[in-house]
Design a protein around this motif. Structure first.
Motif, short mmCIF file in Angstrom:
data_model
loop_
_atom_site.label_atom_id
_atom_site.label_comp_id
_atom_site.label_asym_id
_atom_site.label_seq_id
_atom_site.Cartn_x
_atom_site.Cartn_y
_atom_site.Cartn_z
N LEU A 15 -11.65 -7.20 9.13
CA LEU A 15 -10.29 -6.68 9.23
C LEU A 15 -9.31 -7.50 8.39
CD1 LEU A 15 -10.12 -6.03 13.08
CD2 LEU A 15 -10.17 -4.28 11.30
N LEU A 16 -9.50 -8.79 8.38
CA LEU A 16 -8.58 -9.68 7.67
C LEU A 16 -8.70 -9.54 6.16
CD1 LEU A 16 -8.91 -12.91 9.84
CD2 LEU A 16 -7.07 -11.21 9.87
N ARG A 17 -9.78 -8.98 5.68
CA ARG A 17 -9.94 -8.80 4.24
C ARG A 17 -9.09 -7.65 3.70
NH1 ARG A 17 -15.41 -10.66 5.18
NH2 ARG A 17 -16.16 -8.54 5.61
N GLN A 18 -8.53 -6.84 4.59
CA GLN A 18 -7.64 -5.78 4.15
C GLN A 18 -6.37 -6.39 3.56
OE1 GLN A 18 -6.98 -3.01 7.36
NE2 GLN A 18 -9.13 -3.01 7.95
N ASP A 19 -5.79 -5.68 2.60
CA ASP A 19 -4.62 -6.21 1.90
C ASP A 19 -3.40 -6.33 2.81
OD1 ASP A 19 -5.94 -6.48 -0.50
OD2 ASP A 19 -5.40 -4.49 -1.21
N SER A 20 -3.26 -5.41 3.76
CA SER A 20 -2.05 -5.42 4.59
C SER A 20 -2.38 -4.93 5.99
CB SER A 20 -0.96 -4.55 3.97
OG SER A 20 -1.40 -3.21 3.80
N LEU B 224 7.99 -0.68 8.37
CA LEU B 224 7.54 -1.50 7.24
C LEU B 224 6.46 -0.83 6.41
CD1 LEU B 224 7.38 -4.93 9.11
CD2 LEU B 224 9.27 -3.99 7.76
N ASP B 225 6.00 0.32 6.86
CA ASP B 225 4.96 1.07 6.14
C ASP B 225 3.69 0.22 5.95
OD1 ASP B 225 3.80 3.24 4.84
OD2 ASP B 225 4.53 2.63 2.86
N LEU B 226 3.27 -0.39 7.06
CA LEU B 226 2.05 -1.18 7.08
C LEU B 226 1.11 -0.61 8.12
CD1 LEU B 226 3.59 -4.79 7.02
CD2 LEU B 226 2.52 -3.59 5.10
N PRO B 227 -0.21 -0.65 7.88
CA PRO B 227 -1.16 -0.11 8.86
C PRO B 227 -1.23 -0.97 10.12
CG PRO B 227 -2.32 -1.15 7.03
CD PRO B 227 -0.87 -1.12 6.65
N ALA B 228 -1.18 -0.31 11.28
CA ALA B 228 -1.28 -1.02 12.56
C ALA B 228 -2.75 -1.20 12.94
CB ALA B 228 -0.55 -0.24 13.65
N ARG C 15 12.15 -2.16 1.48
CA ARG C 15 11.23 -3.28 1.26
C ARG C 15 10.97 -3.48 -0.23
NH1 ARG C 15 7.63 -5.01 5.00
NH2 ARG C 15 5.84 -4.81 3.67
N PRO C 16 10.76 -4.75 -0.63
CA PRO C 16 10.39 -5.01 -2.03
C PRO C 16 9.10 -4.29 -2.40
CG PRO C 16 10.91 -7.05 -0.84
CD PRO C 16 10.83 -5.95 0.18
N GLU C 17 8.97 -3.96 -3.67
CA GLU C 17 7.77 -3.24 -4.12
C GLU C 17 6.51 -4.04 -3.93
OE1 GLU C 17 8.14 -1.80 -8.06
OE2 GLU C 17 9.89 -0.56 -7.65
N SER C 18 6.64 -5.37 -3.92
CA SER C 18 5.46 -6.23 -3.76
C SER C 18 4.93 -6.23 -2.35
CB SER C 18 5.82 -7.67 -4.14
OG SER C 18 6.87 -8.15 -3.34
N ALA C 19 5.75 -5.75 -1.38
CA ALA C 19 5.31 -5.69 0.02
C ALA C 19 4.89 -4.28 0.35
CB ALA C 19 6.45 -6.16 0.93
N GLY C 20 4.33 -4.15 1.56
CA GLY C 20 3.92 -2.82 2.02
C GLY C 20 2.51 -2.50 1.63
N SER C 21 2.09 -1.28 1.93
CA SER C 21 0.72 -0.87 1.67
C SER C 21 0.46 -0.79 0.19
CB SER C 21 0.47 0.51 2.32
OG SER C 21 0.75 0.44 3.69
N SER C 22 -0.74 -1.18 -0.19
CA SER C 22 -1.11 -1.13 -1.61
C SER C 22 -1.81 0.16 -1.91
CB SER C 22 -2.01 -2.31 -1.93
OG SER C 22 -3.15 -2.31 -1.13
N MET D 122 10.39 -8.11 6.32
CA MET D 122 10.54 -7.17 5.22
C MET D 122 9.68 -7.54 4.01
SD MET D 122 12.63 -4.69 6.08
CE MET D 122 13.20 -4.03 4.52
N SER D 123 9.40 -8.82 3.85
CA SER D 123 8.66 -9.28 2.68
C SER D 123 7.19 -9.56 2.96
CB SER D 123 9.32 -10.54 2.10
OG SER D 123 9.30 -11.58 3.06
N SER D 124 6.73 -9.30 4.18
CA SER D 124 5.35 -9.65 4.56
C SER D 124 4.44 -8.43 4.56
CB SER D 124 5.33 -10.31 5.94
OG SER D 124 6.03 -11.53 5.92
N LYS D 125 3.17 -8.68 4.28
CA LYS D 125 2.15 -7.64 4.30
C LYS D 125 1.13 -7.85 5.41
CE LYS D 125 0.30 -6.52 0.37
NZ LYS D 125 -0.41 -6.69 -0.92
N ARG D 126 1.13 -9.05 6.00
CA ARG D 126 0.15 -9.37 7.05
C ARG D 126 0.89 -10.04 8.20
NH1 ARG D 126 -2.09 -10.53 2.24
NH2 ARG D 126 -1.62 -12.76 2.40
#
Length: 202
Positions: free
Chosen positions: A80-85, A49-53, A195-202, A23-27
């Protein structure tokens, strides 16, 4: 602390640490043998988690299942790894030295050999001459591919563990050894607070 999740086949306990870590991770890295359900799990986690696959098979394999040369492949992975999430599925041992340090949590999916082999056959029949959501159509299933799946528990899994110890010993690892564990984890995530606001897609 664990949470009890009620499934058709009974009650499965899931660690709240696993739920909180996701829940708290972006990567997030999703690793495991072919046919184990990595792609399906990745798509589910992406929605929850609203993160890009990111499906590495779709990037590494070119039409006709032609592989990307390693120097070029490593450059593509770095990009790919340079993406925020991201939630990135695919073991690809040759780039784990790049991906493990960039991850905030690692999910390792494990299945019995015969289950993985059946998963590959079933997928081949389902997507015969059809586009797949995670890879080009028409994947060849040859002896080398089947041998890789068969040897994964005794060979590749041990290598992956050693690479995690070397490049990310501090990174939480969630091991899902049964299909029921995957279902329970998904249910627990769906029932978890936002999810916390600090997580998820930016």
């Amino acid at each position: 602390m664990t949470v009890a999740v009620i499934l058709r086949r009974g009650i499965v306990a899931i660690s709240m640490k696993s739920v909180d870590a996701l829940m708290s991770s972006k990567r997030i890295l999703v690793l495991g043998p072919c046919g184990s359900g990595k792609t399906c799990l990745t798509r589910q986690l992406s929605r929850i988690l609203d993160l890009p696959a990111v499906h590495l098979d779709a990037i590494f394999w070119r039409p006709g299942w032609i592989s990307t040369p390693q120097p070029e492949w490593r450059g593509m992975v770095r990009s790919l790894l340079r993406q925020d999430s991201w939630i990135m599925d695919g073991t690809y041992e040759s780039t784990l030295d790049l991906r493990i340090p960039a991850a905030e949590v690692i999910v390792m999916v494990n299945r019995p050999r015969w289950s993985c082999l059946w998963g590959v056959v079933r997928r081949s029949l389902t997507y015969r001459n059809k586009p797949r959501p995670d890879a080009p159509p028409g994947q060849p299933i040859d002896l080398a591919y089947l041998r890789y799946i068969w040897n994964y528990p005794g060979r590749t899994d041990a290598l992956v563990r050693e690479l995690i110890k070397k490049y990310g010993p501090q990174i939480p690892v969630i091991r899902l050894d049964k299909r029921e564990n995957v279902k329970a984890l998904i249910s627990a995530l769906q029932a978890a607070p936002t999810r916390p606001e600090s997580a998820g897609s930016s």
